[in-house]
Design a protein around this motif. Structure first.
Motif, PDB file in Angstrom:
ATOM      1  N   GLU A  79       0.827  -1.203   0.000  1.00  0.00           N
ATOM      2  CA  GLU A  79       0.000   0.000   0.000  1.00  0.00           C
ATOM      3  C   GLU A  79       0.865   1.257   0.000  1.00  0.00           C
ATOM      4  O   GLU A  79       0.772   2.112   0.876  1.00  0.00           O
ATOM      5  CB  GLU A  79      -0.952  -0.018   1.196  1.00  0.00           C
ATOM      6  N   LEU A  80       1.723   1.355  -0.971  1.00  0.00           N
ATOM      7  CA  LEU A  80       2.535   2.550  -1.178  1.00  0.00           C
ATOM      8  C   LEU A  80       1.800   3.482  -2.120  1.00  0.00           C
ATOM      9  O   LEU A  80       1.285   3.050  -3.158  1.00  0.00           O
ATOM     10  CB  LEU A  80       3.878   2.186  -1.796  1.00  0.00           C
ATOM     11  N   ILE A  81       1.733   4.764  -1.798  1.00  0.00           N
ATOM     12  CA  ILE A  81       1.138   5.715  -2.727  1.00  0.00           C
ATOM     13  C   ILE A  81       2.094   6.887  -2.909  1.00  0.00           C
ATOM     14  O   ILE A  81       2.725   7.357  -1.965  1.00  0.00           O
ATOM     15  CB  ILE A  81      -0.260   6.202  -2.270  1.00  0.00           C
ATOM     16  N   VAL A  82       2.222   7.349  -4.144  1.00  0.00           N
ATOM     17  CA  VAL A  82       3.161   8.408  -4.514  1.00  0.00           C
ATOM     18  C   VAL A  82       2.369   9.676  -4.801  1.00  0.00           C
ATOM     19  O   VAL A  82       1.328   9.646  -5.470  1.00  0.00           O
ATOM     20  CB  VAL A  82       3.988   7.994  -5.747  1.00  0.00           C
ATOM     21  N   SER A  83       2.849  10.809  -4.285  1.00  0.00           N
ATOM     22  CA  SER A  83       2.157  12.090  -4.477  1.00  0.00           C
ATOM     23  C   SER A  83       2.146  12.469  -5.952  1.00  0.00           C
ATOM     24  O   SER A  83       2.991  12.022  -6.736  1.00  0.00           O
ATOM     25  CB  SER A  83       2.839  13.181  -3.655  1.00  0.00           C
ATOM     26  N   ILE A  89       6.404   9.748  -0.847  1.00  0.00           N
ATOM     27  CA  ILE A  89       5.867   8.389  -0.815  1.00  0.00           C
ATOM     28  C   ILE A  89       5.261   8.168   0.556  1.00  0.00           C
ATOM     29  O   ILE A  89       5.905   8.433   1.586  1.00  0.00           O
ATOM     30  CB  ILE A  89       6.978   7.350  -1.061  1.00  0.00           C
ATOM     31  N   ALA A  90       4.023   7.702   0.593  1.00  0.00           N
ATOM     32  CA  ALA A  90       3.342   7.466   1.864  1.00  0.00           C
ATOM     33  C   ALA A  90       3.031   5.987   2.030  1.00  0.00           C
ATOM     34  O   ALA A  90       2.699   5.294   1.071  1.00  0.00           O
ATOM     35  CB  ALA A  90       2.054   8.282   1.939  1.00  0.00           C
ATOM     36  N   TYR A  91       3.158   5.503   3.256  1.00  0.00           N
ATOM     37  CA  TYR A  91       2.762   4.146   3.609  1.00  0.00           C
ATOM     38  C   TYR A  91       2.552   4.077   5.112  1.00  0.00           C
ATOM     39  O   TYR A  91       2.947   4.996   5.854  1.00  0.00           O
ATOM     40  CB  TYR A  91       3.810   3.118   3.163  1.00  0.00           C
ATOM     41  N   LEU A  99       2.018   6.403  10.342  1.00  0.00           N
ATOM     42  CA  LEU A  99       1.993   6.814   8.944  1.00  0.00           C
ATOM     43  C   LEU A  99       3.355   7.403   8.618  1.00  0.00           C
ATOM     44  O   LEU A  99       3.860   8.275   9.350  1.00  0.00           O
ATOM     45  CB  LEU A  99       0.891   7.852   8.709  1.00  0.00           C
ATOM     46  N   VAL A 100       3.966   6.936   7.541  1.00  0.00           N
ATOM     47  CA  VAL A 100       5.289   7.401   7.139  1.00  0.00           C
ATOM     48  C   VAL A 100       5.182   8.124   5.802  1.00  0.00           C
ATOM     49  O   VAL A 100       4.608   7.593   4.852  1.00  0.00           O
ATOM     50  CB  VAL A 100       6.278   6.221   7.016  1.00  0.00           C
ATOM     51  N   ILE A 101       5.713   9.331   5.743  1.00  0.00           N
ATOM     52  CA  ILE A 101       5.794  10.068   4.485  1.00  0.00           C
ATOM     53  C   ILE A 101       7.265  10.329   4.199  1.00  0.00           C
ATOM     54  O   ILE A 101       7.952  11.039   4.946  1.00  0.00           O
ATOM     55  CB  ILE A 101       5.006  11.385   4.534  1.00  0.00           C
ATOM     56  N   TYR A 102       7.742   9.718   3.136  1.00  0.00           N
ATOM     57  CA  TYR A 102       9.155   9.768   2.757  1.00  0.00           C
ATOM     58  C   TYR A 102       9.338  10.828   1.688  1.00  0.00           C
ATOM     59  O   TYR A 102       8.658  10.821   0.655  1.00  0.00           O
ATOM     60  CB  TYR A 102       9.584   8.394   2.241  1.00  0.00           C
TER      61      TYR A 102
END
Length: 322
Positions: A79-83, A89-91, A99-102
């Motif tokens: 469940e990785l989503i890219v802005s 990248i959020a997961y 919640l991690v936002i890279y």
């Protein structure tokens, strides 16, 4: 940063001849089957990066020029989503409930507490806000009861519950069933009868249109003024669109404006019965819509692209997990 790879020159392979039912072709459909290669040709120089999921280890960012990997710590699900700007990248790290936002530019991650197994990422609403589905406390995890819009800059939640909307199906499972436009002035949701979706105006709190027997997820434009949807023209007593053209059954792609006006974009059902469209996705410029086209007697159908201005459809015959 993640980016679309350069497209190799297509290799044309033999395809079956289409056999439309009617003599007058209104479909504007052409077929350009491409060969999917096992390896990148040596004359193609790859650049930028890809975000890849791994079934057995942490997901990672692959630098296509150096072939180096950067692991995304704690990202053990797909469940990785890219802005939209491809910079974040959020997961969810379910082990730590964060919640991690890279940030791909500074290679750093911001973590937010309080995201347990009842949360599932849906998509980025824009480059700052995330759409997250949340299960009800007294229901199984796959009951997506509410939609959370999370502002990554302020950590503020906005939550919308299914039973806040008239005729909403509060017993839906598996998939998200609230689809706001980026401005959160309109909301689309699945109706209680499972036969239609409703376009709802958040300001006037009124229903604008009901679309019957839709297929897949509606795709909003960035300005929130229109969305693309696949649905039947009519079935039994239900009707979404009427014209004087032949209709052999199945779906078509429609464009619906924010006030409920509907226009027809495809005409495949004038020639081929029982088409199925899914996974509608706008191009970055919103000049094209990509989708998966399925028709039982045409096994070469698959990934197709619709030109919004001309109505031309090109089918590339790419199937299975594209």
């Amino acid at each position: 940063s993640p980016a679309i790879l350069p497209t190799p020159t297509p290799t044309i392979v033999p395809t079956k001849t289409l056999n439309p039912i009617n003599s007058t072709d209104l479909t504007n459909l052409s077929i350009n089957c491409v060969e999917v290669l096992d390896m990148v040709p040596t004359n193609i120089k790859l650049r930028n990066s890809l975000v890849l999921s791994s079934p057995s280890s942490e997901n990672y960012i692959l630098d296509l020029e150096t072939n180096e990997k950067a692991n995304l710590e704690g990202s053990l699900s797909d469940e990785l989503i890219v802005s939209p700007d491809m910079q974040k990248i959020a997961y969810i790290d379910f082990d730590t409930e964060k919640l991690v936002i890279y940030d791909v530019n500074n290679n750093g991650a911001t973590k937010y507490d309080g995201f347990d197994g009842r949360f599932r990422l849906a998509k980025w609403l824009d480059n700052e806000n995330l759409i997250i589905n949340r299960a009800k406390e007294d229901k199984p995890l796959y009951y997506h009861y509410s939609l959370v819009i999370f502002d990554s800059q302020t950590s503020i939640f906005k939550e919308f519950n299914l039973d806040d909307f008239p005729k909403a199906n509060i017993y839906s499972t598996g998939y998200p069933y609230l689809y706001p436009n980026p401005q959160i002035t309109k909301m689309i949701y699945l109706a209680r009868d499972d036969e239609s979706i409703v376009l709802f105006d958040m300001e006037s709190e009124s229903q604008l249109i009901e679309i019957y027997f839709s297929e897949g997820i509606p795709a909003w434009t960035k300005d929130g003024e229109e969305f693309a949807i696949s649905a039947v023209l009519n079935f039994d007593k239900y009707s979404n669109f009427a014209d004087d053209l032949p209709y052999l059954g199945g779906g078509e792609i429609f464009l619906v404006n924010a006030m409920g006006g509907i226009s027809r974009l495809t005409f495949l059902a004038t020639q081929y019965p029982n088409n199925y469209f899914s996974f509608l996705s706008w191009s970055p410029t919103e000049e094209y819509v990509a989708f998966d086209l399925q028709y039982i007697t045409q096994p070469n159908f698959g990934l197709s692209i619709l030109n919004i201005s001309t109505g031309e459809i090109v089918n590339y015959c790419i199937q299975d997990n594209w």
